[in-house]
Enzyme design. Structure first.
Site, PDB file in Angstrom:
ATOM      1  N   SER B 106       6.773  11.346  29.861  1.00  0.00           N
ATOM      2  CA  SER B 106       6.116  12.651  29.766  1.00  0.00           C
ATOM      3  C   SER B 106       7.067  13.776  30.136  1.00  0.00           C
ATOM      4  O   SER B 106       7.930  13.628  31.009  1.00  0.00           O
ATOM      5  CB  SER B 106       4.914  12.694  30.714  1.00  0.00           C
ATOM      6  OG  SER B 106       4.428  14.015  30.844  1.00  0.00           O
ATOM      7  N   TYR B 130       6.194  18.695  25.593  1.00  0.00           N
ATOM      8  CA  TYR B 130       5.319  19.863  25.557  1.00  0.00           C
ATOM      9  C   TYR B 130       6.218  21.066  25.299  1.00  0.00           C
ATOM     10  O   TYR B 130       7.246  21.218  25.969  1.00  0.00           O
ATOM     11  CB  TYR B 130       4.610  20.057  26.894  1.00  0.00           C
ATOM     12  CG  TYR B 130       3.462  19.100  27.142  1.00  0.00           C
ATOM     13  CD1 TYR B 130       2.435  18.945  26.204  1.00  0.00           C
ATOM     14  CD2 TYR B 130       3.383  18.385  28.340  1.00  0.00           C
ATOM     15  CE1 TYR B 130       1.371  18.079  26.454  1.00  0.00           C
ATOM     16  CE2 TYR B 130       2.315  17.525  28.580  1.00  0.00           C
ATOM     17  CZ  TYR B 130       1.324  17.373  27.633  1.00  0.00           C
ATOM     18  OH  TYR B 130       0.273  16.534  27.879  1.00  0.00           O
ATOM     19  N   THR B 156       3.405  16.364  21.509  1.00  0.00           N
ATOM     20  CA  THR B 156       1.953  16.300  21.729  1.00  0.00           C
ATOM     21  C   THR B 156       1.308  17.548  21.141  1.00  0.00           C
ATOM     22  O   THR B 156       1.631  18.667  21.531  1.00  0.00           O
ATOM     23  CB  THR B 156       1.663  16.173  23.229  1.00  0.00           C
ATOM     24  OG1 THR B 156       2.280  14.972  23.690  1.00  0.00           O
ATOM     25  CG2 THR B 156       0.172  16.096  23.494  1.00  0.00           C
ATOM     26  N   LYS B 233       1.810  13.379  18.348  1.00  0.00           N
ATOM     27  CA  LYS B 233       0.818  12.669  19.169  1.00  0.00           C
ATOM     28  C   LYS B 233      -0.440  13.513  19.319  1.00  0.00           C
ATOM     29  O   LYS B 233      -0.381  14.662  19.766  1.00  0.00           O
ATOM     30  CB  LYS B 233       1.417  12.392  20.546  1.00  0.00           C
ATOM     31  CG  LYS B 233       0.456  11.796  21.565  1.00  0.00           C
ATOM     32  CD  LYS B 233       1.183  11.345  22.833  1.00  0.00           C
ATOM     33  CE  LYS B 233       0.256  10.655  23.803  1.00  0.00           C
ATOM     34  NZ  LYS B 233      -0.622  11.575  24.543  1.00  0.00           N
ATOM     35  N   HIS B 257      -5.763  11.760  23.613  1.00  0.00           N
ATOM     36  CA  HIS B 257      -5.195  12.098  24.917  1.00  0.00           C
ATOM     37  C   HIS B 257      -5.977  11.403  26.032  1.00  0.00           C
ATOM     38  O   HIS B 257      -6.252  12.008  27.082  1.00  0.00           O
ATOM     39  CB  HIS B 257      -5.216  13.627  25.103  1.00  0.00           C
ATOM     40  CG  HIS B 257      -4.114  14.140  26.006  1.00  0.00           C
ATOM     41  ND1 HIS B 257      -3.088  14.935  25.543  1.00  0.00           N
ATOM     42  CD2 HIS B 257      -3.878  13.971  27.324  1.00  0.00           C
ATOM     43  CE1 HIS B 257      -2.286  15.250  26.546  1.00  0.00           C
ATOM     44  NE2 HIS B 257      -2.741  14.672  27.653  1.00  0.00           N
TER      45      HIS B 257
END
Ligand SMILES: Cc1cc2nc3c(=O)[nH]c(=O)nc-3n(C[C@H](O)[C@H](O)[C@H](O)COP(=O)(O)O)c2cc1C
Ligand SMILES: Cc1cc2nc3c(=O)[nH]c(=O)nc-3n(C[C@H](O)[C@H](O)[C@H](O)COP(=O)(O)O)c2cc1C
Ligand SMILES: Cc1cc2nc3c(=O)[nH]c(=O)nc-3n(C[C@H](O)[C@H](O)[C@H](O)COP(=O)(O)O)c2cc1C
Ligand SMILES: Cc1cc2nc3c(=O)[nH]c(=O)nc-3n(C[C@H](O)[C@H](O)[C@H](O)COP(=O)(O)O)c2cc1C
Lengths: 366, 366, 366, 366
Positions: B106, B130, B156, B233, B257
C-alpha cells in the site's frame, strides 16, 4: 417412546459418542455449507398431493438391479462403523437384511467382507470400492466380495483426495487402537490408527494409498475384471452421468459424499434432476445425502431417483442400540414414506410422478 | 493444531489486537451489508465437480503479467500493517516471497518501499498507488517503486473519498504515535496520527491529501510516466472495465475495497462475471474481497479471474505470528485449493472452466 | 386490553392448555416446514392499495352457496374442541352464529350434531364428513346433519391416513377420559381414548376406522345420497380441482389440513392461485390454513378465494373464554379486514381484485 | 462522539422517550412486516459505482417545485412532535431551515401553522393536509397555510382510515394532557387526549373526523380552492400515479405512511420503480419510508425519485436534543450522501443514473 424421528437418534448420538468418533461421523467439508444444504434443499421442495385415489393398500417394494427390495431406502457405505457400536457393519447389515433392503459396505470398514456376509447372509449386499494404488489389493477386494455373495460393486468416484474436515484436523482423528480396517492386513489396516503433523489420520491414509489417477479407463478395467454390475457413486453432473451411461454402467448414485469432500457442491437433491433428465431412461439412478424423513425419499423418487440411501442416520441408530437402533430408524422412515405415499395419492412406488414435487419458487409465479 | 481455517486466525486476532487497530482492520463501510455479502456471496455459488480425470499430479502455478507464481492467490494492499505486527509489511512480503506469489504494498504503509524491497528481494512486488494532490510526491513514489524492483503499479480507482466506517468514527481512529506512514516525510507521514471533531484521522488524511479529481486522463498520464504495467484496482462495472481495456490497461482488480468504501456495492464475486464477460479476453482480471478459503479461489477463477488476492486474512496471520502466521494462512488456503482442484477433476489452473461453478438458483429451475 | 391480535390469544392458550391438548392443537406434520410456511407465505404477498375511492361505507358481507354471511371468514372444522373449553363446539358455533358466518363441525367432535344444532340454531352450519369403513355409520351422519339443518357436507379428501405428528407420538395422545366422540356410540366413540405402542390414539383411530379406499366414485355416491351441496376440503392441485369441477361439486376448500397431514405440501395460499386459475369460474373456492389477520383474508380473496376459514385461532379463543373468546377473535380479524378494505380502496368484497395482491418478487424486476 | 448513524439516535430515543410516545412513533401496522421491509428493501439494492470521474467538487443541491434545496432529503410530516421535545415541530422546521431543505408540517401537529411559520420563516415549508368531514375547517387550514407562506399542499391519500397498530391499542394511546392539536380549537384539538374501549385515541379521532369518502373529485376541489401546487402523498401503484399525472398534479410522494396503515404493502422503494416508469417524466416524484442513510437517498434517486423525506429519524433527533439533534441527523445523512456520490462517480444529483442501482438478483444471472 421419545424417538419419533431421525433427529432424536442424532441428538442421542451427540450425547453418547466420543468426540473423536462423533466429529468424524457428523462433519462435512470446509464451512459445511453443503452439509447444511443437503438437508435444507429437501425442505425447499413442495409435495403436490393428489386425492381420492384408493390408497387402502400400499406397496413400497421396488426392484434394484433386478433384486426386489421392500422399500426404496437402503444404507449408504460409511467407514469404520465399530466406533458407533461393537458390532458395527455387521449390525447395520442385519438391520438391512431384516427390512429386505440394500446394505452397502465400505472398503474401509471395521468388519471384513466375510464377517458381514456371515452376519447377514440374506441381506442384499453391495461392496463400495476404493481403488488402491496397489491394484492387486484392489482386485483381491473385488474377488472376495464376489465370492461372499455381494451383488454389485459401488465404485466411489468422488474421492481422489480426501476432503478437508476441520474437526478431524483439530482432533487429529485416528481410528481407536482396538479397531482396524478389517479388509486388510499390514499398513493398509493400521496406518489409519496414527497421525502426524496435526493432520487427520484418515487423510494421510487416503492420500497415500488411494489411486488419484483414476479415469474412465479404470472404470473400463473394473468392468473387465468383475461380472458384478457396477454403480458409480459420487456423480454430480449431467456431463459425467452421460459418460457413465454411454459406457453401459448399471447404476449412478448421485451423491456429494455426505458433503464431506469439498464444500460448495450442490445438495445431492439439487443435482439429481439434471442427471435424471440426461440419462434417467438409460441407467438406474439412486441418491444419498440429507435423507432424514419419508418425505425426503418421496421427493427424491419424484425427481428421478429409483431408490435412496442414508449414511449418518444408520450411524445414529447403531450408536443407540446396534442392530435394533438401525431397525428403528429404518422403521420410522418406512412408516413416514408409507404415510406420504398414502396422503399423496400413491399406492405404489410407480405411482410417484414428476408432477408430485416442485421447487418452492414454483408457487410465486402466478 | 487449532488453526485449521482463516476463521481461526480471525478469531485469534479479535482477541489480541487493540480495539483501535482491530476495528480499523475489520470494519466495512456503513451498515456493512456489503462486508457480509463479500463472504456470503461465495457461499451462494455451487461447484460442479467432474470425476475420473487423473488428478494424481496437480499444478497450482500460473503466470500473471508474465511472472510465474506458485498459486493464484496473492496479498492485497492493506494500509498500516505494523499495527498488527512490528515487522508489518516486511513480514507479509516475506511470506509472499516464500510462497512465490505477489505482494502488493500500500501507498500508506508503515514500512517504506525500500524496506519492503530489502526484506523480500525475491518476492514479486506490486506497488499500490494513491495519487496525491501533490503530483511531485506521487511521481516520487512511482520512481522509487520502479527503482526498488516492483513489477506493476496498482492504481486504486475507488478512493476519491474515504469510506465512512462507523467504528473508526467512534474510535476517532489514528495511527498509534510510534508508527508513521513510512513512504513520506512531514505532514504526509504524520497527519494520520491525529484527528479532530470526532472524525477518523484516516478520513481527514485522505480527503485532504488525495486527488479526488482523477479521471481517465490521469490514468493516461500515469501510463506516460512509468514503464511498469498498470493494474486498475476497484473496478466494479462492465462499463468501466471496457474503458480500461480500450485504454490498453494490463490488469483489472475487481474489488470493492474490502467493502470499506460505500455500503451497498455488489460483492466482488457478484461483479466479476459481467466484467469477465465484457473484457475477459483483452485484460488480465483479478479479484479481491471475501476470499477466505480454497473454494473461494476456485470459484473466482471459474467465473473469470486469473488470480485473487486477500486483504484481512493476511492481517490476521500477521497478528498471530508475523511472517510465520501469514505463511500458515497461505498454506491453509493453498492446501484447500489443491484439494478443491483434485476433487473437482482439475490438475491445473487451466482446467478450471466456467461450467465448474454456478449460482445456487441454477438448481431450482429444473 | 392486552389481546389485540390472534397471537395474543395463541400465547395465552400456550399457557393455559394441558400439554396433551395443546400439542394436539398446535402441531403440524413432520418437521413442520409447511406449518410455518402456512403463515409465512402470507407475509410474502404484497398488497397494492388504491386510493381516493370513497370508502366511507364498507360492506364485508358476501354469499356462500346461496347463504348470506356477514364477512368472508368462517370457522374450519377442528376435532375435539371440548379439550379447549367445556362447551367446545357449541360455544364455537354460537360465536359463528353471532357473527352471521359459517361454522363447520368436525365428524370427530366432542359435541354431537344435534347438540350443536340446538346450541346455535341460526348459525349457518356445515358438516365435515369423514367416510368410515362402515358405510351405514357414514350415511347415518349425513342424514342426521341434514335433519339438524346443516347446509352443506364438507368431505375431507386429504385424510386417507392420519398425518404423523411427532408431539402426539411422544405424548401418546388420547382424548381425555371424560370426553368422547359425541357423534358415535361404542368403539367409534371411545377407541380414541386409549393407545398402544406409543402411537397417537388418534392415528390408531383414523387408520383403523376411516375408509382409505375412497375415490372419485365415492364422491359420486355421496352426491347420490344427499341433497346438500358438497364441498371438497383438502384439494391442493389444479388437477384435482378440475376433476371436482367437472363432477359438478359445489365448492372446493383449498387446504393442507393445517399442515397436519404431510410435511412439505405447499402453503394453502401458495396452492390457491393455480386452482383459482383452473376452475375459479366454475366452483366456489375457499381457503384455510394460516389465516391469522384481516390482511390474510384480503390476500386470499384477491388470489381467488370466495371466503376463508380458520382453525386454530378459534381454538385459542375457546381456550381463553369459550364463546366470548371466539367472538373476540372473530371481531379482531373482522375489524382488521374492514381496515384493510378501506385502506386498499375497497368498499365491498367485490371490489377486491387480482391486481390488489402480488408476490414479493414482483417488485425486484424493476 | 458516539452518534455516527441514525441507529444511534434511534437507540437513544428508545431509552429516553416515554413508552406511550415511543410506541406511537416507532410502530407500524399489524405484524410490521412492511415496517421491517421498508428498511430491508433498501439493503437488497446494489450500487454500481463508476470511477475516475473527477468528483473533487460535489453539489448536492436540486430544485423541487421550483424551490432550490441544498440536498434531496427533507422532513416528512409526523404528527404530534412535542411528545419528543417541547419545541416539537418548530425545532424540526428550524433544522430544515438551517439545511435549506423542505419541512412538511402535519395537520395534526402540536405546533400551529403560524407558530411553525414564525419559528422558521425562511424554511421551505409544505403543509400536509388531512381533509376533515367538516369542509370549512379544512378550507381554513389551507388558507392559513397559504397565508403563512407554505409552498405546497401535501394531500395524504392513504388515510381514509387509521391503520391498526397493536402497541397503540395496548397502550390505549392518547396525546398527553399538556399537549393539544395546535391547529384546532374544541373537539378537534382535544378529542385525541382521551380514549374509550381500549382503542387508540388517535384511531377514534381519525375515524370520526377525517373524511373517508374522498375521491379524485375532492382532489379537483382542492386544486380549485388553492393556488399552491398539490403533492399527493401515499400513492403506491402505477395506476393511481397515472390518474394523478393525468389530473396535472405537481408531485407524488411515494409512501406507505411509514408502514403504519396496512401491513403487507410494498416497501416504498419497491413501489417506486413502477411509478417512475409510468409517470416519471410528467410529475415530480418523491419517496419516504425507511430512509436511514445516504446510500438510501442515492438508491431512491437512481430509481426515479427527485428527493426523499424521512419521518422517524427526525423524531429521534428531536428526542435527543431538539433542533440540534435533527441537525445532527440531517448532517450525518448529508455527509453520507456526499460520500456516496463521490465514490459512485457523481458530482451532482443529476449525475445519478438508473444504471447506478440494481436489485441484488441482478447479479446471480451471470
Ligand atoms: C462417517 C461417514 C463415513 C463415510 N464413509 C464412506 C466410505 O467409506 N465410502 C463411501 O463411498 N462413502 C462414504 N461416506 C459417504 C456416504 O456413503 C454417503 O454418501 C453419505 O453419508 C450420505 O449422506 P448422509 O450421511 O447425509 O445420509 C461416508 C459418510 C459418512 C458420514
Ligand atoms: C485494513 C485494510 C486496509 C486497506 N488499505 C488499502 C490501501 O491502502 N489501499 C488499497 O488499495 N486497498 C486497501 N484495502 C483494500 C484491500 O486492498 C482489499 O481490496 C480488501 O482488503 C480485500 O478484501 P478482504 O479483506 O475481504 O480480503 C484495505 C483493506 C483493509 C481491510
Ligand atoms: C386441532 C385440529 C383439528 C383438526 N381436525 C380436523 C377435522 O376433524 N376434520 C377436518 O377436516 N379438518 C381438521 N383440521 C383441519 C382444519 O379444518 C383446517 O384445515 C386447519 O386448521 C386450517 O389451518 P389453521 O389452523 O392454520 O387455521 C384440524 C385442524 C386442527 C388444528
Ligand atoms: C409517528 C409518525 C406520525 C406520522 N404522522 C403523519 C401525519 O400526520 N401525516 C402524514 O401524512 N404522515 C404521517 N406519518 C407518515 C410520515 O409522513 C412518513 O410517511 C413516514 O414516517 C416515512 O417513513 P420513515 O418514518 O421510515 O421515514 C407519520 C409517521 C410517523 C412515524
Amino acid at each position: 417412546m421419545n424417538f419419533v424421528c431421525v433427529k432424536d437418534f442424532e441428538n442421542h448420538a451427540y450425547n453418547v459418542l466420543p468426540k473423536n468418533a462423533l466429529d468424524y461421523y457428523k462433519s462435512g467439508a470446509g464451512l459445511e455449507t453443503t452439509l447444511n444444504n443437503n438437508e435444507k434443499a429437501f425442505s425447499r421442495l413442495r409435495i403436490r398431493p393428489r386425492c381420492l385415489r384408493n390408497v387402502s393398500k400400499r406397496d413400497l417394494s421396488t426392484t434394484i438391479l433386478g433384486s426386489k427390495i421392500s422399500m426404496p431406502l437402503g444404507i449408504a457405505p460409511t467407514a469404520m462403523q465399530k466406533m458407533a457400536h461393537p458390532e458395527g457393519e455387521m449390525a447395520n447389515a442385519r438391520a438391512a437384511e431384516y427390512y429386505e433392503t440394500i446394505f452397502i459396505q465400505s472398503t474401509i470398514s471395521t468388519s471384513s467382507i466375510e464377517e458381514v456376509a456371515e452376519a447377514a447372509p440374506n441381506a442384499i449386499k453391495w461392496f463400495q470400492l476404493y481403488i488402491y494404488n496397489d491394484r492387486e489389493v484392489t482386485l483381491g477386494l473385488i474377488k472376495r466380495a464376489e465370492k461372499a455373495g455381494f451383488k454389485a460393486i459401488v465404485l466411489t468416484v468422488d474421492t481422489p483426495f480426501f476432503g478437508i474436515r476441520f474437526a478431524d484436523m483439530k482432533n487429529q482423528f485416528t481410528l481407536p487402537p482396538h479397531l482396524r480396517l478389517a479388509n486388510f492386513g499390514g499398513e493398509k489396516a493400521t496406518k489409519i490408527n496414527s497421525t502426524k503433523d496435526g493432520v487427520s489420520g484418515l487423510n494421510n491414509y487416503v492420500n497415500n494409498l488411494f489411486d488419484a489417477s483414476l479415469t474412465w479407463k479404470d472404470v473400463a478395467w473394473l468392468k473387465s475384471v468383475t461380472s458384478l454390475p457396477i454403480v458409480l457413486k459420487g456423480i454430480l453432473t449431467a456431463e459425467d452421468a452421460t459418460i457413465a451411461a454411454d459406457m453401459g454402467i448399471a447404476g449412478i448414485l448421485v451423491s456429494n459424499h455426505g458433503a464431506r469432500q469439498v464444500d460448495g457442491t450442490p445438495a445431492s437433491i439439487e443435482a439429481l434432476p439434471e442427471i435424471a433428465y440426461a440419462v434417467g431412461n438409460r441407467v438406474e439412478i439412486y441418491l444419498d445425502g440429507g435423507v432424514r424423513d419419508g418425505t425426503d425419499v418421496f421427493k427424491a423418487l419424484a425427481l428421478g431417483a429409483r431408490m435412496v440411501f442414508m449414511g449418518r442416520p444408520a450411524l445414529w441408530g447403531l450408536a443407540h442400540s446396534g442392530e435394533e437402533g438401525v431397525k428403528k430408524v429404518l422403521n420410522l422412515i418406512k412408516t413416514q414414506l408409507d404415510s406420504t405415499l398414502a396422503i399423496s395419492g400413491c399406492s405404489s412406488i410407480g405411482d410417484i410422478k414428476k408432477e408430485h414435487v416442485v421447487w418452492d419458487n414454483y408457487y410465486c409465479k402466478l
